[in-house]
Design an enzyme around this catalytic site. Structure first.
Site, PDB file in Angstrom:
ATOM      1  N   ASP A  30      46.542  47.222  40.302  1.00  0.00           N
ATOM      2  CA  ASP A  30      47.231  46.997  41.574  1.00  0.00           C
ATOM      3  C   ASP A  30      48.529  47.782  41.605  1.00  0.00           C
ATOM      4  O   ASP A  30      49.316  47.718  40.647  1.00  0.00           O
ATOM      5  CB  ASP A  30      47.602  45.505  41.713  1.00  0.00           C
ATOM      6  N   LYS A  87      42.526  46.296  49.964  1.00  0.00           N
ATOM      7  CA  LYS A  87      41.956  44.983  50.263  1.00  0.00           C
ATOM      8  C   LYS A  87      41.897  44.705  51.757  1.00  0.00           C
ATOM      9  O   LYS A  87      42.803  45.078  52.500  1.00  0.00           O
ATOM     10  CB  LYS A  87      42.815  43.891  49.613  1.00  0.00           C
ATOM     11  N   GLY A 159      47.307  36.360  40.596  1.00  0.00           N
ATOM     12  CA  GLY A 159      48.755  36.209  40.642  1.00  0.00           C
ATOM     13  C   GLY A 159      49.295  35.109  39.758  1.00  0.00           C
ATOM     14  O   GLY A 159      50.443  34.688  39.913  1.00  0.00           O
ATOM     15  N   ARG A 171      31.981  33.519  32.337  1.00  0.00           N
ATOM     16  CA  ARG A 171      31.021  32.724  31.542  1.00  0.00           C
ATOM     17  C   ARG A 171      29.956  32.107  32.435  1.00  0.00           C
ATOM     18  O   ARG A 171      28.781  32.054  32.081  1.00  0.00           O
ATOM     19  CB  ARG A 171      31.757  31.623  30.774  1.00  0.00           C
ATOM     20  N   GLY A 220      44.221  37.119  36.872  1.00  0.00           N
ATOM     21  CA  GLY A 220      44.982  36.459  35.809  1.00  0.00           C
ATOM     22  C   GLY A 220      45.079  37.239  34.514  1.00  0.00           C
ATOM     23  O   GLY A 220      45.608  36.743  33.521  1.00  0.00           O
ATOM     24  N   GLY A 241      45.979  42.897  38.214  1.00  0.00           N
ATOM     25  CA  GLY A 241      46.751  42.778  39.441  1.00  0.00           C
ATOM     26  C   GLY A 241      48.220  42.778  39.144  1.00  0.00           C
ATOM     27  O   GLY A 241      48.827  43.801  38.812  1.00  0.00           O
ATOM     28  N   SER A 242      48.805  41.599  39.202  1.00  0.00           N
ATOM     29  CA  SER A 242      50.238  41.475  39.006  1.00  0.00           C
ATOM     30  C   SER A 242      50.637  41.765  37.565  1.00  0.00           C
ATOM     31  O   SER A 242      51.807  42.037  37.282  1.00  0.00           O
ATOM     32  CB  SER A 242      50.668  40.055  39.376  1.00  0.00           C
TER      33      SER A 242
END
Lengths: 300, 186
Positions: A30, A87, A159, A171, A220, A241-242
């Site tokens: 990102d 996005k 996030g 999983r 995450g 992402g973050s």
């Protein structure tokens, strides 16, 4: 491994799903500015996701999160030579039309943004540009593929810097595939009904032993160890992402996550690349989120 | 015959399947040690050239691999692999292995939505399927380079001595001509 055989057997023409080959073992990062996009490219990102705000900031800002300003997307498209993704809100096919017109390489129909349609996703088959969508289980993944998605990623909990939900979703998908492989053919229609997936795709997944499109991890991932964990669980690549630009030293962390995705099964190597990266992004415990703050429940 | 497939990022699995189909031994090259195991030919797959190029350098594969190709090791580069082997890249400041006398243009056909499929003649084998994904093409090649395929007046496959390149992805199709051609170079 089976993937290539499937393509060969069908002897068919170019399809958006051929992209598996290009994105395999890639890291998609990102970014919110051309400068960040260049850092990601130099660090070895296989693509960047152009955003106005990273998910952690979207979460903090609240309100309605929409497609990025075309100007932001265009500046990032100009800044790098690698593919650029962007996005759109779930179900917002006009945002997708706009991004396709801008020339983005991939569209993420994403739960990180506020859904535009609480019932229906975009008919992705109408587009020339390929789509990636989030999924928490096999049924969700196959519904998205049925709508035309060319890539699936876990939803995780974006996030948060907390990998637990991405692990749960990866999983879940993989264990359902294993169960499917042990399901006799006469039970497949019922299997399809129970998970709410198209029958033909259920049959194909049983034959392939995997999703018919790339299956990436997202939501995450904050450390090289997180990336390697997802790879060892059996995914094909990583979205961060973050995790990168919310950390102390983004360039070093970006490089380390790329390296960890490559040598995900070499603990000594992982130890080496994990050294001295400075602080990771601050994390959020999932149970601290209120029900309405959980992005993963959006669109299923 | 044993083929090493550079397996840092991209379409390496598809080449492994192709080798298996043609009964050729292959293994994945992922670090420096793998280069010392002894092999007869090298495949550099498609993927992102910036990613593969960066990892080649970081993992210290770069100089060894460049030396081996210079010493005559047969090498086959597809898409990003072709970019990595080119001595000139028109629209990129970066250069990688730079062992083949060709000038290539990166992302020459445009962005992802411009990726396409066609059939074209390849090296006297007749028409074969060709999938171009954000593909490069060869703008120009040295006189001694053999042109093996041309699509829309652009060179999309070529050979210079021990080096074979294609702008398209032959590993994505059932057809095995290009891999057979490569294995016949030995």
């Amino acid at each position: 491994m089976e993937r290539g055989i499937a393509m060969a057997e069908q002897g068919r023409k170019w399809e958006k799903t051929d992209l598996f080959a290009v994105y395999h073992k890639g890291v998609i990062m990102d970014v919110t500015t051309p400068e960040q996009a260049k850092i990601a490219e130099a660090a070895g990102a296989v693509a960047v996701m152009a955003l106005e705000r990273v998910p952690a900031d979207i979460r903090a800002a609240g309100g309605v999160a929409r497609m990025a300003d075309p100007d932001v997307v265009l500046r990032i498209l100009d800044a790098v030579s690698i593919p650029v993704m962007a996005k759109v809100r779930i179900g917002h096919f006009v945002e997708a039309q706009i991004l396709e017109a801008l020339g983005v390489d991939f569209i993420d129909e994403s739960e990180v943004l506020t859904p535009a349609d609480e019932e229906f996703h975009i008919n992705k088959k109408l587009f020339k540009v390929p789509f990636v969508c989030g999924a928490r289980n096999l049924g969700e993944a196959l519904r998205r593929i049925g709508e035309g998605a060319s890539m699936i990623r876990t939803k995780g909990e974006p996030g948060t810097g907390n990998v637990v939900e991405a692990v749960r979703h990866m999983r879940q998908v993989l264990s359902e595939i294993r169960k499917l492989q042990n399901t006799p053919d006469e039970e497949l229609m019922s299997f399809a009904k129970n998970i709410g997936a198209p029958y033909e795709l259920v049959v194909e997944v049983k034959r392939l032993g995997r999703l018919p499109v790339p299956n990436l991890a997202a939501g995450g991932i904050a450390t090289p160890a997180d990336a390697a964990l997802m790879m060892q669980l059996g995914c094909d690549g990583i979205f961060v992402g973050s995790g990168i630009f919310k950390s102390k030293d983004p360039a070093a962390r970006a490089r380390a996550i790329v390296d960890a995705t490559l040598h995900y099964d070499d603990p000594a190597f992982l130890a080496e690349v994990s050294k001295g990266l400075g602080e990771a992004m601050p994390g959020i415990e999932i149970s601290a989120l209120k029900q309405e703050e959980r992005m993963q429940e959006r669109g299923c | 015959m044993k083929i090493g497939i550079l397996s840092l990022q991209g379409a390496f699995l598809e080449h492994e399947i192709k080798c298996a189909k043609l009964g050729v031994d292959c293994f994945e090259i992922r670090n420096k040690g793998d280069l010392k195991t002894g092999f007869d030919g090298l495949i550099i797959p498609g993927g992102e050239s910036t990613v593969i190029g960066k990892l080649l350098r970081e993992l210290d594969l770069f100089d060894i691999m460049r030396g081996m190709i210079g010493d005559g090791l047969p090498v086959f580069g597809t898409c990003a692999g072709m970019i990595l082997l080119a001595k000139n890249i028109l629209n990129d400041d970066r250069l990688y292995l730079a062992t083949m006398d060709i000038t290539v243009k990166r992302n020459a056909y445009g962005r992802q939505r411009d990726s396409f499929y066609t059939v074209g003649d390849f090296a006297g084998y007749g028409k074969i399927p060709m999938t171009f994904i954000r593909a490069p093409y060869i703008e120009s090649a040295a006189a001694e380079t053999e042109i093996l395929a041309v699509v829309d007046n652009k060179i999309v496959a070529a050979r210079q001595k021990n080096q074979l390149v294609t702008a398209f992805h032959p590993e994505l199709h059932e057809d095995t001509c290009v891999h057979e051609y490569f294995f016949n170079m030995f």
